[in-house]
Motif scaffolding. Structure first.
Motif, PDB file in Angstrom:
ATOM      1  N   THR A 244     -49.587   9.476 -32.458  1.00 54.47           N
ATOM      2  CA  THR A 244     -49.284   9.219 -31.050  1.00 54.47           C
ATOM      3  C   THR A 244     -48.847   7.771 -30.830  1.00 54.47           C
ATOM      4  OG1 THR A 244     -51.594   8.676 -30.507  1.00 54.47           O
ATOM      5  CG2 THR A 244     -50.918  10.986 -30.288  1.00 54.47           C
ATOM      6  N   HIS A 245     -49.012   6.918 -31.856  1.00 57.66           N
ATOM      7  CA  HIS A 245     -48.511   5.552 -31.746  1.00 57.66           C
ATOM      8  C   HIS A 245     -46.993   5.575 -31.901  1.00 57.66           C
ATOM      9  CE1 HIS A 245     -47.752   1.313 -32.645  1.00 57.66           C
ATOM     10  NE2 HIS A 245     -48.958   1.061 -32.121  1.00 57.66           N
ATOM     11  N   PRO A 246     -46.254   4.869 -31.078  1.00 59.62           N
ATOM     12  CA  PRO A 246     -44.789   4.946 -31.106  1.00 59.62           C
ATOM     13  C   PRO A 246     -44.142   4.506 -32.416  1.00 59.62           C
ATOM     14  CG  PRO A 246     -45.547   3.162 -29.671  1.00 59.62           C
ATOM     15  CD  PRO A 246     -46.747   3.989 -30.000  1.00 59.62           C
ATOM     16  N   SER A 247     -44.887   3.800 -33.287  1.00 59.05           N
ATOM     17  CA  SER A 247     -44.310   3.324 -34.543  1.00 59.05           C
ATOM     18  C   SER A 247     -44.447   4.325 -35.687  1.00 59.05           C
ATOM     19  CB  SER A 247     -44.968   2.007 -34.967  1.00 59.05           C
ATOM     20  OG  SER A 247     -44.738   1.001 -34.018  1.00 59.05           O
ATOM     21  N   VAL A 248     -45.294   5.353 -35.506  1.00 67.39           N
ATOM     22  CA  VAL A 248     -45.659   6.233 -36.613  1.00 67.39           C
ATOM     23  C   VAL A 248     -44.958   7.583 -36.503  1.00 67.39           C
ATOM     24  CG1 VAL A 248     -47.562   7.392 -37.795  1.00 67.39           C
ATOM     25  CG2 VAL A 248     -47.886   5.091 -36.848  1.00 67.39           C
ATOM     26  N   LEU A 249     -44.309   7.996 -37.597  1.00 66.53           N
ATOM     27  CA  LEU A 249     -43.669   9.301 -37.667  1.00 66.53           C
ATOM     28  C   LEU A 249     -44.598  10.343 -38.274  1.00 66.53           C
ATOM     29  CD1 LEU A 249     -41.142  11.039 -37.299  1.00 66.53           C
ATOM     30  CD2 LEU A 249     -40.371  10.281 -39.559  1.00 66.53           C
ATOM     31  N   GLU A 250     -45.257   9.992 -39.399  1.00 66.11           N
ATOM     32  CA  GLU A 250     -46.181  10.903 -40.070  1.00 66.11           C
ATOM     33  C   GLU A 250     -47.375  10.108 -40.578  1.00 66.11           C
ATOM     34  OE1 GLU A 250     -44.000  14.509 -42.217  1.00 66.11           O
ATOM     35  OE2 GLU A 250     -43.322  12.585 -43.001  1.00 66.11           O
ATOM     36  N   ALA A 251     -48.488  10.815 -40.782  1.00 63.82           N
ATOM     37  CA  ALA A 251     -49.685  10.151 -41.297  1.00 63.82           C
ATOM     38  C   ALA A 251     -50.527  11.135 -42.082  1.00 63.82           C
ATOM     39  CB  ALA A 251     -50.500   9.555 -40.155  1.00 63.82           C
ATOM     40  N   ALA A 252     -51.230  10.617 -43.071  1.00 64.25           N
ATOM     41  CA  ALA A 252     -52.209  11.399 -43.826  1.00 64.25           C
ATOM     42  C   ALA A 252     -53.422  10.520 -44.076  1.00 64.25           C
ATOM     43  CB  ALA A 252     -51.619  11.880 -45.153  1.00 64.25           C
ATOM     44  N   VAL A 253     -54.603  11.119 -43.969  1.00 63.75           N
ATOM     45  CA  VAL A 253     -55.846  10.360 -44.085  1.00 63.75           C
ATOM     46  C   VAL A 253     -56.730  10.970 -45.167  1.00 63.75           C
ATOM     47  CG1 VAL A 253     -57.991   9.740 -42.886  1.00 63.75           C
ATOM     48  CG2 VAL A 253     -55.793   9.540 -41.708  1.00 63.75           C
ATOM     49  N   VAL A 254     -57.294  10.111 -46.008  1.00 67.76           N
ATOM     50  CA  VAL A 254     -58.205  10.545 -47.079  1.00 67.76           C
ATOM     51  C   VAL A 254     -59.389   9.582 -47.116  1.00 67.76           C
ATOM     52  CG1 VAL A 254     -56.345  11.535 -48.468  1.00 67.76           C
ATOM     53  CG2 VAL A 254     -57.023   9.150 -48.840  1.00 67.76           C
ATOM     54  N   PRO A 255     -60.496   9.990 -47.752  1.00 68.60           N
ATOM     55  CA  PRO A 255     -61.636   9.075 -47.874  1.00 68.60           C
ATOM     56  C   PRO A 255     -61.423   8.051 -48.980  1.00 68.60           C
ATOM     57  CG  PRO A 255     -62.148  11.158 -48.925  1.00 68.60           C
ATOM     58  CD  PRO A 255     -60.811  11.340 -48.266  1.00 68.60           C
ATOM     59  N   GLU A 256     -61.910   6.851 -48.767  1.00 70.37           N
ATOM     60  CA  GLU A 256     -61.857   5.778 -49.763  1.00 70.37           C
ATOM     61  C   GLU A 256     -63.212   5.073 -49.742  1.00 70.37           C
ATOM     62  OE1 GLU A 256     -59.322   2.688 -52.003  1.00 70.37           O
ATOM     63  OE2 GLU A 256     -59.688   4.844 -51.992  1.00 70.37           O
ATOM     64  N   ALA A 257     -63.725   4.715 -50.891  1.00 74.53           N
ATOM     65  CA  ALA A 257     -65.025   4.039 -50.963  1.00 74.53           C
ATOM     66  C   ALA A 257     -64.864   2.548 -50.694  1.00 74.53           C
ATOM     67  CB  ALA A 257     -65.644   4.254 -52.332  1.00 74.53           C
ATOM     68  N   ASP A 258     -65.734   2.002 -49.863  1.00 75.45           N
ATOM     69  CA  ASP A 258     -65.718   0.563 -49.609  1.00 75.45           C
ATOM     70  C   ASP A 258     -66.507  -0.145 -50.714  1.00 75.45           C
ATOM     71  OD1 ASP A 258     -68.429   0.830 -49.084  1.00 75.45           O
ATOM     72  OD2 ASP A 258     -68.244   0.599 -46.916  1.00 75.45           O
ATOM     73  N   PRO A 259     -66.616  -1.480 -50.707  1.00 70.96           N
ATOM     74  CA  PRO A 259     -67.314  -2.195 -51.777  1.00 70.96           C
ATOM     75  C   PRO A 259     -68.766  -1.754 -51.973  1.00 70.96           C
ATOM     76  CG  PRO A 259     -65.975  -3.725 -50.506  1.00 70.96           C
ATOM     77  CD  PRO A 259     -65.922  -2.417 -49.792  1.00 70.96           C
ATOM     78  N   GLU A 260     -69.385  -1.185 -50.948  1.00 65.62           N
ATOM     79  CA  GLU A 260     -70.759  -0.710 -51.073  1.00 65.62           C
ATOM     80  C   GLU A 260     -70.823   0.737 -51.552  1.00 65.62           C
ATOM     81  OE1 GLU A 260     -69.808  -2.521 -48.200  1.00 65.62           O
ATOM     82  OE2 GLU A 260     -70.588  -4.253 -49.333  1.00 65.62           O
ATOM     83  N   GLY A 261     -69.652   1.339 -51.793  1.00 61.96           N
ATOM     84  CA  GLY A 261     -69.613   2.724 -52.251  1.00 61.96           C
ATOM     85  C   GLY A 261     -69.678   3.749 -51.144  1.00 61.96           C
ATOM     86  N   LEU A 262     -69.557   3.328 -49.884  1.00 58.42           N
ATOM     87  CA  LEU A 262     -69.593   4.237 -48.747  1.00 58.42           C
ATOM     88  C   LEU A 262     -68.177   4.674 -48.387  1.00 58.42           C
ATOM     89  CD1 LEU A 262     -72.176   2.302 -46.556  1.00 58.42           C
ATOM     90  CD2 LEU A 262     -72.606   4.262 -48.060  1.00 58.42           C
ATOM     91  N   LEU A 263     -68.040   5.948 -48.005  1.00 53.66           N
ATOM     92  CA  LEU A 263     -66.718   6.487 -47.701  1.00 53.66           C
ATOM     93  C   LEU A 263     -66.260   6.070 -46.312  1.00 53.66           C
ATOM     94  CD1 LEU A 263     -66.956  10.127 -49.098  1.00 53.66           C
ATOM     95  CD2 LEU A 263     -65.942   8.121 -50.186  1.00 53.66           C
ATOM     96  N   LYS A 264     -64.983   5.686 -46.245  1.00 57.16           N
ATOM     97  CA  LYS A 264     -64.343   5.326 -44.985  1.00 57.16           C
ATOM     98  C   LYS A 264     -62.921   5.897 -44.984  1.00 57.16           C
ATOM     99  CE  LYS A 264     -67.681   2.560 -43.443  1.00 57.16           C
ATOM    100  NZ  LYS A 264     -68.647   2.782 -44.522  1.00 57.16           N
ATOM    101  N   PRO A 265     -62.305   6.083 -43.813  1.00 56.71           N
ATOM    102  CA  PRO A 265     -60.942   6.623 -43.765  1.00 56.71           C
ATOM    103  C   PRO A 265     -59.893   5.618 -44.262  1.00 56.71           C
ATOM    104  CG  PRO A 265     -62.084   6.935 -41.661  1.00 56.71           C
ATOM    105  CD  PRO A 265     -62.889   5.958 -42.458  1.00 56.71           C
ATOM    106  N   LYS A 266     -58.976   6.121 -45.082  1.00 55.91           N
ATOM    107  CA  LYS A 266     -57.797   5.366 -45.474  1.00 55.91           C
ATOM    108  C   LYS A 266     -56.579   6.151 -45.029  1.00 55.91           C
ATOM    109  CE  LYS A 266     -55.156   3.383 -49.289  1.00 55.91           C
ATOM    110  NZ  LYS A 266     -55.112   3.043 -50.728  1.00 55.91           N
ATOM    111  N   ALA A 267     -55.617   5.475 -44.413  1.00 60.93           N
ATOM    112  CA  ALA A 267     -54.433   6.148 -43.882  1.00 60.93           C
ATOM    113  C   ALA A 267     -53.178   5.764 -44.653  1.00 60.93           C
ATOM    114  CB  ALA A 267     -54.251   5.793 -42.413  1.00 60.93           C
ATOM    115  N   TYR A 268     -52.349   6.771 -44.897  1.00 60.73           N
ATOM    116  CA  TYR A 268     -50.988   6.572 -45.411  1.00 60.73           C
ATOM    117  C   TYR A 268     -50.048   6.953 -44.280  1.00 60.73           C
ATOM    118  CZ  TYR A 268     -53.143   6.495 -50.056  1.00 60.73           C
ATOM    119  OH  TYR A 268     -53.916   6.183 -51.153  1.00 60.73           O
ATOM    120  N   VAL A 269     -49.154   6.046 -43.906  1.00 55.54           N
ATOM    121  CA  VAL A 269     -48.289   6.314 -42.754  1.00 55.54           C
ATOM    122  C   VAL A 269     -46.820   6.155 -43.128  1.00 55.54           C
ATOM    123  CG1 VAL A 269     -50.035   5.624 -41.071  1.00 55.54           C
ATOM    124  CG2 VAL A 269     -48.409   3.927 -41.901  1.00 55.54           C
TER     125      VAL A 269
END
Length: 512
Positions: free
Chosen positions: A430-455
């Motif tokens: 819905t952001h005017p700059s983005v055509l497509e997006a995909a989101v997957v989990p990525e581990a942060d330095p503490e090993g906890l999962l957070k969203p990572k986006a490819y746009v």
């Protein structure tokens, strides 16, 4: 035991009803009337019998969407032989895997696709011959020549509605494709439920499907549904680009356009086509493959004045089992169960979840396949008696509507709360700059999962402050814990041939 052959119901019934001279198919070069299609299918059946292919044996189809496809598909089933349409965008080694897996006796291949398989056909032990659709046989048999030798009369084999009719290989959005065995009765099951009671397809409809015939969605759109009522179908052998779709909409004035979310979005956002006026004859559009973002549905309605019926289906269940319906559309939701289908949402313990909680979807379907070929463990974990486990996570609201959250293996928890990749992706686009997006989990330095986006960005976007702007945009849209901690700009997203984002490839890349 009463006999039933799907070809008699789909095709011969139209000729008997007086539609023999009506146009069934055009592929922009060749045309086939209903009688012509019936005759061609009989010739295919005779040819396969001459080649020694026996009832229930398989023939593979690596064929573009031309009038030859329905002739071969229906002709094989008429003879009690099992056609196996294959994705036309696979690699040589992927074809080698599938041809060996299904043990096809004959391979039908379009001339343009033969170079991909020329080096592997000689090492397929079960493959007796190759038949090429086109002008160059490459030393094999030419389909047109073979059919010219055959009679246009054939006594349809007295199959049973529970007998294997055709196989479809899953699109591979989560790994290697699996062969799903479908029955003669399954085609009518989808036509009498979704096509009749939701889509409301009619004899006077002209159908155009962006999804190809090898795909379960496309097979219903361009074969089962139009043939079930005697409608006309436009076939497109080329890649369904926005420019080509607009050209076909202008040329043929279809009344039903079957698309996928990525195509609808691309048709809306292609700046070179923003003044395009095609689509004036459309009365309805449909979408499947992946959930349709609310912003795309609303924009399409505003632009073309016609609704998109967003729904969800699967190769295992053959077509759409959950859908919005005309006059009752809520963009952003997948609607309610199609008449004839029952749906449950369950937790990890197999217990039904209440409204508002995320659960995995199970479907009781008249069109369910009978299992995967040579994958007993996977069959038993997916086809659970009358219920089929879809692998999709959904939430149901108080009005009985279902909203897609993601694949079961795509979902992940952040701070103990489930995060839907699709929800984050929908917020990003819905952001005017983005055509497509995909989101997957990525581990942060503490090993906890957070969203990572490819746009994938729209042209001429200033990237200097974009990352922080996108993060803030998502926070405002759907909540502060769901925003992507990392954003990577890419030129394109990995997808199946049917437009599904292959998030498992992005997860593999993120973990390396």
């Amino acid at each position: 035991m009463k006999s039933y052959n799907a070809v008699s119901w789909l095709l011969d019934r139209n000729v008997e009803a007086g539609r023999g001279d009506k146009l069934a198919y055009t592929d922009t070069v060749f045309e086939l009337t209903y009688r012509g299609l019936q005759q061609q299918s009989c010739r295919v059946a005779n040819m396969l019998r001459r080649l020694g292919v026996r009832r229930e044996e398989r023939v593979a189809m690596i064929m573009l969407d031309t009038v030859d496809f329905p002739a071969v598909f229906l002709g094989a089933m008429r003879a009690g032989i099992v056609p196996v349409p294959l994705n036309t965008l696979l690699t040589s080694e992927q074809y080698a895997y599938v041809l060996a897996d299904c043990r096809a006796r004959v391979l039908f291949v379009s001339e343009a696709l033969y170079p991909v398989v020329k080096d592997i056909v000689g090492r397929m032990p079960d493959l007796d011959c190759v038949v090429v659709s086109g002008a160059n046989a490459f030393g094999h048999k030419l389909l047109a020549d073979e059919l010219a030798r055959e009679s246009d009369q054939f006594e349809t084999v007295a199959t049973h509605e529970d007998e294997p009719a055709f196989w479809l290989y899953s699109s591979g959005s989560t790994g290697m494709p699996k062969g799903v065995r479908h029955l003669h009765g399954n085609l009518a099951a989808t036509a009498e439920t979704y096509a009749s009671q939701v889509l409301g397809i009619r004899e006077d409809d002209i159908c155009l499907s962006a999804a190809k015939l090898f795909f379960a969605y496309g097979l219903g759109n361009a074969l089962t549904f139009p043939l079930s009522v005697g409608a006309t179908t436009i076939l497109n052998s080329e890649r369904p680009t926005p420019a080509l779709m607009f050209k076909l909409l202008n040329r043929y004035n279809p009344t039903i356009f079957y698309g996928v979310p990525t195509l609808f979005a691309a048709m809306l956002h292609d700046e070179s086509l923003r003044h395009e006026k095609a689509g004036s004859a459309l009365r309805i559009c449909t979408s499947a493959g992946e959930a349709l973002p609310e912003s795309v549905g609303n924009a399409w309605k505003a632009r073309f004045g016609v609704d998109i019926l967003d729904g969800v289906g699967s190769t295992e269940l053959l077509h759409i089992f959950l859908s919005n319906v005309p006059g009752d559309i809520k963009y952003g939701s997948s609607g309610r169960p199609v008449p004839g289908y029952q749906v449950r949402l369950v937790n990890e313990a197999g217990q039904d979840v209440p409204d508002g909680e995320v659960g995995e979807m199970l479907v009781h379907a008249p069109s369910a396949g009978e299992g995967y070929w040579n994958q007993r463990h996977k069959s038993r974990s997916t086809f659970e008696g009358y219920w089929t486990r879809t692998g999709d996570k959904y939430v149901r609201d108080g009005e009985g509507r279902y909203t897609f959250c993601g694949r079961s293996d795509d979902m992940f928890k952040v701070s103990g709360i489930w995060v839907s990749p699709f929800e984050v992706e929908s917020a990003l686009i819905t952001h005017p700059s983005v055509l497509e997006a995909a989101v997957v989990p990525e581990a942060d330095p503490e090993g906890l999962l957070k969203p990572k986006a490819y746009v994938v960005l729209r042209p001429s976007v200033d990237r200097s402050t974009l990352h922080e702007a996108l993060k803030e945009h998502v926070k405002q849209k759907i909540g502060p814990w769901k925003y992507p901690r990392w954003i990577e700009v890419v030129d394109s997203l990995p997808k199946t041939a049917t437009g599904k984002i292959q998030r498992f490839k992005l997860r593999e890349g993120a973990s390396q």
